[in-house]
Design a protein around this motif. Structure first.
Motif, PDB file in Angstrom:
ATOM      1  N   PRO A 152       0.807  -1.226   0.000  1.00 26.79           N
ATOM      2  CA  PRO A 152       0.000   0.000   0.000  1.00 26.79           C
ATOM      3  C   PRO A 152       0.844   1.283   0.000  1.00 26.79           C
ATOM      4  O   PRO A 152       0.387   2.318  -0.467  1.00 26.79           O
ATOM      5  N   CYS A 153       2.064   1.188   0.510  1.00 29.32           N
ATOM      6  CA  CYS A 153       2.895   2.410   0.592  1.00 29.32           C
ATOM      7  C   CYS A 153       3.667   2.671  -0.693  1.00 29.32           C
ATOM      8  O   CYS A 153       3.885   3.822  -1.055  1.00 29.32           O
ATOM      9  N   PHE A 154       4.132   1.614  -1.320  1.00 32.74           N
ATOM     10  CA  PHE A 154       5.117   1.804  -2.386  1.00 32.74           C
ATOM     11  C   PHE A 154       4.647   1.385  -3.771  1.00 32.74           C
ATOM     12  O   PHE A 154       5.269   1.764  -4.760  1.00 32.74           O
ATOM     13  N   TYR A 155       3.599   0.560  -3.843  1.00 34.03           N
ATOM     14  CA  TYR A 155       3.214   0.066  -5.164  1.00 34.03           C
ATOM     15  C   TYR A 155       2.734   1.235  -6.025  1.00 34.03           C
ATOM     16  O   TYR A 155       1.990   2.099  -5.570  1.00 34.03           O
ATOM     17  N   ALA A 156       3.196   1.267  -7.264  1.00 33.70           N
ATOM     18  CA  ALA A 156       2.777   2.318  -8.192  1.00 33.70           C
ATOM     19  C   ALA A 156       2.662   1.705  -9.572  1.00 33.70           C
ATOM     20  O   ALA A 156       3.176   0.610  -9.824  1.00 33.70           O
ATOM     21  N   ALA A 157       1.981   2.404 -10.455  1.00 31.70           N
ATOM     22  CA  ALA A 157       1.896   1.940 -11.839  1.00 31.70           C
ATOM     23  C   ALA A 157       3.311   1.817 -12.393  1.00 31.70           C
ATOM     24  O   ALA A 157       4.213   2.551 -11.972  1.00 31.70           O
ATOM     25  N   ARG A 158       3.516   0.897 -13.341  1.00 35.18           N
ATOM     26  CA  ARG A 158       4.857   0.692 -13.919  1.00 35.18           C
ATOM     27  C   ARG A 158       5.452   2.004 -14.404  1.00 35.18           C
ATOM     28  O   ARG A 158       6.626   2.289 -14.200  1.00 35.18           O
ATOM     29  N   SER A 159       4.604   2.832 -15.008  1.00 37.15           N
ATOM     30  CA  SER A 159       5.096   4.091 -15.590  1.00 37.15           C
ATOM     31  C   SER A 159       5.573   5.068 -14.520  1.00 37.15           C
ATOM     32  O   SER A 159       6.212   6.054 -14.827  1.00 37.15           O
ATOM     33  N   GLU A 160       5.247   4.801 -13.256  1.00 37.22           N
ATOM     34  CA  GLU A 160       5.621   5.743 -12.181  1.00 37.22           C
ATOM     35  C   GLU A 160       6.701   5.181 -11.263  1.00 37.22           C
ATOM     36  O   GLU A 160       6.931   5.708 -10.173  1.00 37.22           O
ATOM     37  N   ARG A 161       7.347   4.087 -11.691  1.00 34.86           N
ATOM     38  CA  ARG A 161       8.316   3.451 -10.785  1.00 34.86           C
ATOM     39  C   ARG A 161       9.748   3.904 -10.991  1.00 34.86           C
ATOM     40  O   ARG A 161      10.665   3.308 -10.450  1.00 34.86           O
ATOM     41  N   SER A 162       9.969   4.952 -11.760  1.00 30.75           N
ATOM     42  CA  SER A 162      11.352   5.360 -12.035  1.00 30.75           C
ATOM     43  C   SER A 162      11.983   5.957 -10.775  1.00 30.75           C
ATOM     44  O   SER A 162      11.284   6.416  -9.866  1.00 30.75           O
ATOM     45  N   TYR A 174      -2.683   9.289  -0.924  1.00 31.22           N
ATOM     46  CA  TYR A 174      -2.205   8.215  -0.046  1.00 31.22           C
ATOM     47  C   TYR A 174      -3.137   8.028   1.148  1.00 31.22           C
ATOM     48  O   TYR A 174      -3.493   6.904   1.516  1.00 31.22           O
ATOM     49  N   PHE A 175      -3.530   9.153   1.788  1.00 32.54           N
ATOM     50  CA  PHE A 175      -4.378   9.029   2.984  1.00 32.54           C
ATOM     51  C   PHE A 175      -5.868   8.968   2.636  1.00 32.54           C
ATOM     52  O   PHE A 175      -6.715   8.937   3.527  1.00 32.54           O
ATOM     53  N   GLY A 176      -6.166   8.975   1.354  1.00 32.00           N
ATOM     54  CA  GLY A 176      -7.537   8.761   0.905  1.00 32.00           C
ATOM     55  C   GLY A 176      -7.609   7.370   0.305  1.00 32.00           C
ATOM     56  O   GLY A 176      -7.259   6.395   0.968  1.00 32.00           O
ATOM     57  N   VAL A 177      -8.009   7.286  -0.937  1.00 36.20           N
ATOM     58  CA  VAL A 177      -7.996   6.001  -1.634  1.00 36.20           C
ATOM     59  C   VAL A 177      -7.214   6.200  -2.929  1.00 36.20           C
ATOM     60  O   VAL A 177      -7.528   7.079  -3.707  1.00 36.20           O
ATOM     61  N   ARG A 178      -6.177   5.421  -3.089  1.00 34.24           N
ATOM     62  CA  ARG A 178      -5.275   5.562  -4.234  1.00 34.24           C
ATOM     63  C   ARG A 178      -5.622   4.473  -5.247  1.00 34.24           C
ATOM     64  O   ARG A 178      -5.702   3.297  -4.890  1.00 34.24           O
ATOM     65  N   THR A 179      -5.835   4.885  -6.480  1.00 31.87           N
ATOM     66  CA  THR A 179      -6.216   3.915  -7.511  1.00 31.87           C
ATOM     67  C   THR A 179      -5.109   3.778  -8.541  1.00 31.87           C
ATOM     68  O   THR A 179      -4.559   4.781  -8.984  1.00 31.87           O
ATOM     69  N   VAL A 180      -4.767   2.549  -8.858  1.00 32.23           N
ATOM     70  CA  VAL A 180      -3.782   2.295  -9.918  1.00 32.23           C
ATOM     71  C   VAL A 180      -4.508   1.487 -11.000  1.00 32.23           C
ATOM     72  O   VAL A 180      -5.032   0.406 -10.723  1.00 32.23           O
ATOM     73  N   GLU A 181      -4.573   2.053 -12.188  1.00 34.18           N
ATOM     74  CA  GLU A 181      -5.269   1.369 -13.278  1.00 34.18           C
ATOM     75  C   GLU A 181      -4.271   1.159 -14.407  1.00 34.18           C
ATOM     76  O   GLU A 181      -3.704   2.132 -14.911  1.00 34.18           O
ATOM     77  N   GLN A 182      -4.016  -0.067 -14.743  1.00 31.75           N
ATOM     78  CA  GLN A 182      -3.084  -0.347 -15.836  1.00 31.75           C
ATOM     79  C   GLN A 182      -3.329  -1.763 -16.364  1.00 31.75           C
ATOM     80  O   GLN A 182      -3.894  -2.607 -15.660  1.00 31.75           O
ATOM     81  N   HIS A 183      -2.883  -2.000 -17.567  1.00 27.34           N
ATOM     82  CA  HIS A 183      -2.976  -3.339 -18.134  1.00 27.34           C
ATOM     83  C   HIS A 183      -1.919  -4.209 -17.467  1.00 27.34           C
ATOM     84  O   HIS A 183      -0.838  -3.731 -17.139  1.00 27.34           O
ATOM     85  N   PHE A 184      -2.244  -5.484 -17.241  1.00 25.81           N
ATOM     86  CA  PHE A 184      -1.202  -6.413 -16.803  1.00 25.81           C
ATOM     87  C   PHE A 184      -0.224  -6.564 -17.953  1.00 25.81           C
ATOM     88  O   PHE A 184      -0.639  -6.687 -19.109  1.00 25.81           O
ATOM     89  N   GLN A 185       1.051  -6.548 -17.636  1.00 27.15           N
ATOM     90  CA  GLN A 185       2.066  -6.741 -18.676  1.00 27.15           C
ATOM     91  C   GLN A 185       3.024  -7.794 -18.141  1.00 27.15           C
ATOM     92  O   GLN A 185       3.750  -7.548 -17.165  1.00 27.15           O
ATOM     93  N   VAL A 186       2.996  -8.983 -18.693  1.00 29.17           N
ATOM     94  CA  VAL A 186       3.846 -10.054 -18.190  1.00 29.17           C
ATOM     95  C   VAL A 186       4.574 -10.668 -19.380  1.00 29.17           C
ATOM     96  O   VAL A 186       3.947 -11.030 -20.368  1.00 29.17           O
ATOM     97  N   ALA A 187       5.915 -10.788 -19.204  1.00 29.65           N
ATOM     98  CA  ALA A 187       6.765 -11.191 -20.337  1.00 29.65           C
ATOM     99  C   ALA A 187       6.395 -10.260 -21.496  1.00 29.65           C
ATOM    100  O   ALA A 187       6.338  -9.061 -21.320  1.00 29.65           O
ATOM    101  N   ASP A 188       6.065 -10.806 -22.655  1.00 24.59           N
ATOM    102  CA  ASP A 188       5.686  -9.908 -23.753  1.00 24.59           C
ATOM    103  C   ASP A 188       4.173  -9.903 -23.966  1.00 24.59           C
ATOM    104  O   ASP A 188       3.682  -9.505 -25.003  1.00 24.59           O
ATOM    105  N   ARG A 189       3.439 -10.320 -22.923  1.00 22.18           N
ATOM    106  CA  ARG A 189       1.980 -10.381 -23.085  1.00 22.18           C
ATOM    107  C   ARG A 189       1.304  -9.225 -22.332  1.00 22.18           C
ATOM    108  O   ARG A 189       1.691  -8.901 -21.208  1.00 22.18           O
ATOM    109  N   ARG A 190       0.283  -8.649 -22.942  1.00 24.94           N
ATOM    110  CA  ARG A 190      -0.449  -7.534 -22.345  1.00 24.94           C
ATOM    111  C   ARG A 190      -1.914  -7.936 -22.203  1.00 24.94           C
ATOM    112  O   ARG A 190      -2.506  -8.491 -23.145  1.00 24.94           O
ATOM    113  N   SER A 191      -2.504  -7.657 -21.031  1.00 24.39           N
ATOM    114  CA  SER A 191      -3.886  -8.087 -20.818  1.00 24.39           C
ATOM    115  C   SER A 191      -4.838  -7.283 -21.700  1.00 24.39           C
ATOM    116  O   SER A 191      -4.601  -6.101 -21.952  1.00 24.39           O
ATOM    117  N   PRO A 192      -5.936  -7.898 -22.153  1.00 19.07           N
ATOM    118  CA  PRO A 192      -6.893  -7.168 -22.988  1.00 19.07           C
ATOM    119  C   PRO A 192      -7.526  -5.988 -22.249  1.00 19.07           C
ATOM    120  O   PRO A 192      -7.749  -4.942 -22.830  1.00 19.07           O
TER     121      PRO A 192
END
Ligand SMILES: C[S@@+](CC[C@H](N)C(=O)[O-])C[C@H]1O[C@@H](n2cnc3c(N)ncnc32)[C@H](O)[C@@H]1O
Length: 253
Positions: A152-162, A174-192
């Motif tokens: 809950p403290c550190f997880y971020a969308a892939r694009s924000e992990r730099s 953070y002290f409200g409700v934090r939403t992360v919306e992204q496609h699953f990306q595993v190996a070279d596969r992307r979720s629909p």
């Protein structure tokens, strides 16, 4: 608030993608970090009655029955996953039952399981506090609850992990409700479909767990060891912050 319907719709659209990733063992976060940590904390499940809350296509349930669990109840809102779990060639009806149900209303009697495991579920459900109360209802007084979530403290969308983003944090989010919306990306596969994950601050998350009648008895942050990072530099690029939180809890005496 994240709606249950929204979650279920996304999992239904991603079901084939997810089943392929899990069954082909393609996600190193799962196969090398979270599953080993979870199985270690669970220990020997011999003889135990277990609830696998948000069981997906049943991989953990199969692992636990293979290790001698007395019975595993897998519960999931995604019909596609429940069908896949029931049809898996290693599914044994006498030692596992898969229920198409919401963990907010479990089809199980009070005090009927020794262990509740919620593997990669807590950040994917609306109103987690309702579910935690339901876990307390079905657990025996000497049972255990194990929650594996994105951190809950550190997880971020892939694009924000730099590294450049490391210090940036929106405190209202953070002290409200934090939403992360992204496609699953595993190996070279992307979720629909994009997945929607919702985070509460650590203090709110723990308050939901303790408010449901649990005490936290253990905490881990599954991460690659120095040996793993040395052996495979992939980790240095893809694990740049703590991504997982594992809580071990017990009903308050
Ligand atoms: C990230 S997946 C994890 C699946 C499985 N535990 C695993 O680790 O492979 C989250 C699962 O929780 C299920 N889920 C989400 N909300 C739920 C709810 N309220 N009740 C039951 N299952 C739910 C989803 O359908 C999905 O299968």
């Amino acid at each position: 608030m994240l709606g249950d319907e929204l979650v279920s719709r996304a999992y239904a659209r991603n079901a084939d993608f997810w089943i392929g990733i899990v069954r082909d063992g393609l996600d190193p976060f799962q196969t090398k970090l979270t599953d080993p940590a979870l199985l270690e904390v669970i220990g020997d499940p011999s003889g135990q009655r277990i609830l696998d809350a948000g069981c997906g296509e049943g991989q953990l349930a199969r692992a636990l029955t293979a290790r001698g669990a007395r019975h595993v109840h897998g519960v999931d809102t995604c019909a596609e996953f429940i069908t896949a779990a029931r049809e898996h060639p290693e599914h044994q009806e006498e030692s596992a039952t898969f229920h198409h149900a919401d963990v907010a209303a479990l089809p199980l009697p009070d005090d009927s399981v020794d262990l509740v495991v919620a593997n990669r579920l807590p950040h994917g459900i609306a109103f987690p506090q309702r579910r935690f109360h339901e876990f307390a209802r079905v657990l025996t007084p000497t049972g255990r609850l194990i929650l594996l979530s994105m951190h809950p403290c550190f997880y971020a969308a892939r694009s924000e992990r730099s590294a450049a983003n490391a210090g940036a944090f929106d405190l209202d989010e953070y002290f409200g409700v934090r939403t992360v919306e992204q496609h699953f990306q595993v190996a070279d596969r992307r979720s629909p479909a994009a997945s929607v994950q919702q985070f509460h601050s650590l203090e709110d998350y723990i308050a939901m767990v303790t408010g449901a009648g649990f005490v936290v008895t253990g905490l881990r942050e599954p991460h690659p060891s120095p040996a793993q990072r040395e052996e495979n530099p992939w980790w240095n690029e893809h694990f740049t912050r703590p991504l997982f939180l594992l809580l071990e809890c017990a009903p308050r005496p």
